[in-house]
Design a protein around this motif. Structure first.
Motif, PDB file in Angstrom:
ATOM      1  N   GLU A  13     -10.908  -7.039   5.950  1.00  0.00           N
ATOM      2  CA  GLU A  13     -11.687  -7.399   4.758  1.00  0.00           C
ATOM      3  C   GLU A  13     -10.789  -7.933   3.652  1.00  0.00           C
ATOM      4  OE1 GLU A  13     -14.197  -4.272   3.323  1.00  0.00           O
ATOM      5  OE2 GLU A  13     -15.359  -4.197   5.180  1.00  0.00           O
ATOM      6  N   GLN A  14      -9.707  -7.224   3.373  1.00  0.00           N
ATOM      7  CA  GLN A  14      -8.829  -7.621   2.275  1.00  0.00           C
ATOM      8  C   GLN A  14      -8.128  -8.954   2.543  1.00  0.00           C
ATOM      9  OE1 GLN A  14      -8.351  -6.208  -0.803  1.00  0.00           O
ATOM     10  NE2 GLN A  14     -10.126  -5.013  -0.168  1.00  0.00           N
ATOM     11  N   GLU A  47     -11.717  -9.167  12.359  1.00  0.00           N
ATOM     12  CA  GLU A  47     -11.202  -7.890  12.859  1.00  0.00           C
ATOM     13  C   GLU A  47     -10.807  -8.004  14.333  1.00  0.00           C
ATOM     14  OE1 GLU A  47     -12.410  -3.160  12.887  1.00  0.00           O
ATOM     15  OE2 GLU A  47     -13.596  -4.564  11.703  1.00  0.00           O
ATOM     16  N   GLN A  65       0.838  -1.203   0.000  1.00  0.00           N
ATOM     17  CA  GLN A  65       0.000   0.000   0.000  1.00  0.00           C
ATOM     18  C   GLN A  65       0.877   1.258   0.000  1.00  0.00           C
ATOM     19  OE1 GLN A  65      -3.268  -0.836  -0.371  1.00  0.00           O
ATOM     20  NE2 GLN A  65      -2.385  -2.893  -0.235  1.00  0.00           N
ATOM     21  N   ILE A  86      -3.870   2.561   7.070  1.00  0.00           N
ATOM     22  CA  ILE A  86      -4.905   1.655   6.588  1.00  0.00           C
ATOM     23  C   ILE A  86      -5.721   1.187   7.803  1.00  0.00           C
ATOM     24  CG2 ILE A  86      -5.396  -0.465   5.295  1.00  0.00           C
ATOM     25  CD1 ILE A  86      -3.780   1.617   3.678  1.00  0.00           C
ATOM     26  N   THR A  87      -7.038   1.285   7.710  1.00  0.00           N
ATOM     27  CA  THR A  87      -7.878   0.894   8.837  1.00  0.00           C
ATOM     28  C   THR A  87      -7.822  -0.610   9.064  1.00  0.00           C
ATOM     29  OG1 THR A  87      -9.878   0.540   7.528  1.00  0.00           O
ATOM     30  CG2 THR A  87      -9.496   2.793   8.383  1.00  0.00           C
ATOM     31  N   ASN A  97     -10.312  -2.388   9.703  1.00  0.00           N
ATOM     32  CA  ASN A  97     -11.439  -2.945   8.964  1.00  0.00           C
ATOM     33  C   ASN A  97     -11.032  -3.287   7.535  1.00  0.00           C
ATOM     34  OD1 ASN A  97     -13.937  -2.316   7.034  1.00  0.00           O
ATOM     35  ND2 ASN A  97     -14.675  -3.180   8.975  1.00  0.00           N
ATOM     36  N   GLU A  98     -10.320  -2.380   6.875  1.00  0.00           N
ATOM     37  CA  GLU A  98      -9.876  -2.639   5.498  1.00  0.00           C
ATOM     38  C   GLU A  98      -8.933  -3.824   5.438  1.00  0.00           C
ATOM     39  OE1 GLU A  98      -7.091  -0.699   1.997  1.00  0.00           O
ATOM     40  OE2 GLU A  98      -8.153   0.692   3.318  1.00  0.00           O
TER      41      GLU A  98
END
Length: 143
Positions: free
Chosen positions: A33-34, A39, A20, A26-27, A29-30
């Protein structure tokens, strides 16, 4: 010797963050998910990685996580150690273990010491940068 889910996920998170924009946080949560990681479980992993200096965290709006050091400075063996991985092949080689009464006469100890060195050297020869640059899109590795 088996690398735990926790250790594997820590490597995945760091590789993802290396791919990135390094100036952006970067959260959680992100990342979750990725990387398809819970979480809640990821919170525990991130906390350990921050404490070890592998991640940098920022709270509040615009917060999240980014690498705490350059990806080429993040050694895979050190990361797994920070995640409390037991990477030694036999208990008598584990750091802090009681000295084995049979060590002086153990015919297999040289074998285990050699294997231990091979594993440490192999894992220590990889950085997060090495893993991140393996594929163009970043999704062709399995850890």
């Amino acid at each position: 010797m088996m690398i735990s889910t926790r250790g594997r996920y820590a490597l995945r998170v760091l590789v993802y963050l290396a791919e990135q924009d390094s100036s952006r946080y970067i959260t959680l949560n992100e990342i979750a998910e990725q990387q398809e990681i819970s979480e809640k479980y990821l919170e525990s992993i991130a906390k350990t990685l921050v404490k070890a200096g592998f991640l940098e965290g920022l709270r509040g709006k615009g917060g999240g996580y980014r690498l705490g050091r350059r990806a080429e400075e993040l050694n895979c063996f050190a990361i797994l150690q920070a995640m409390d991985e037991t990477i030694v092949p036999v208990a008598c080689l584990e750091e802090g273990s009681k000295p084995c009464a049979r060590a002086a006469n153990c015919r297999t100890l040289p074998l285990w010491k050699g294997l231990n060195e091979v594993v440490k050297n192999y894992l220590g020869s990889f950085t997060i940068r090495d893993l991140a640059k393996r594929g163009d899109n970043g999704f062709d590795y399995v850890i």
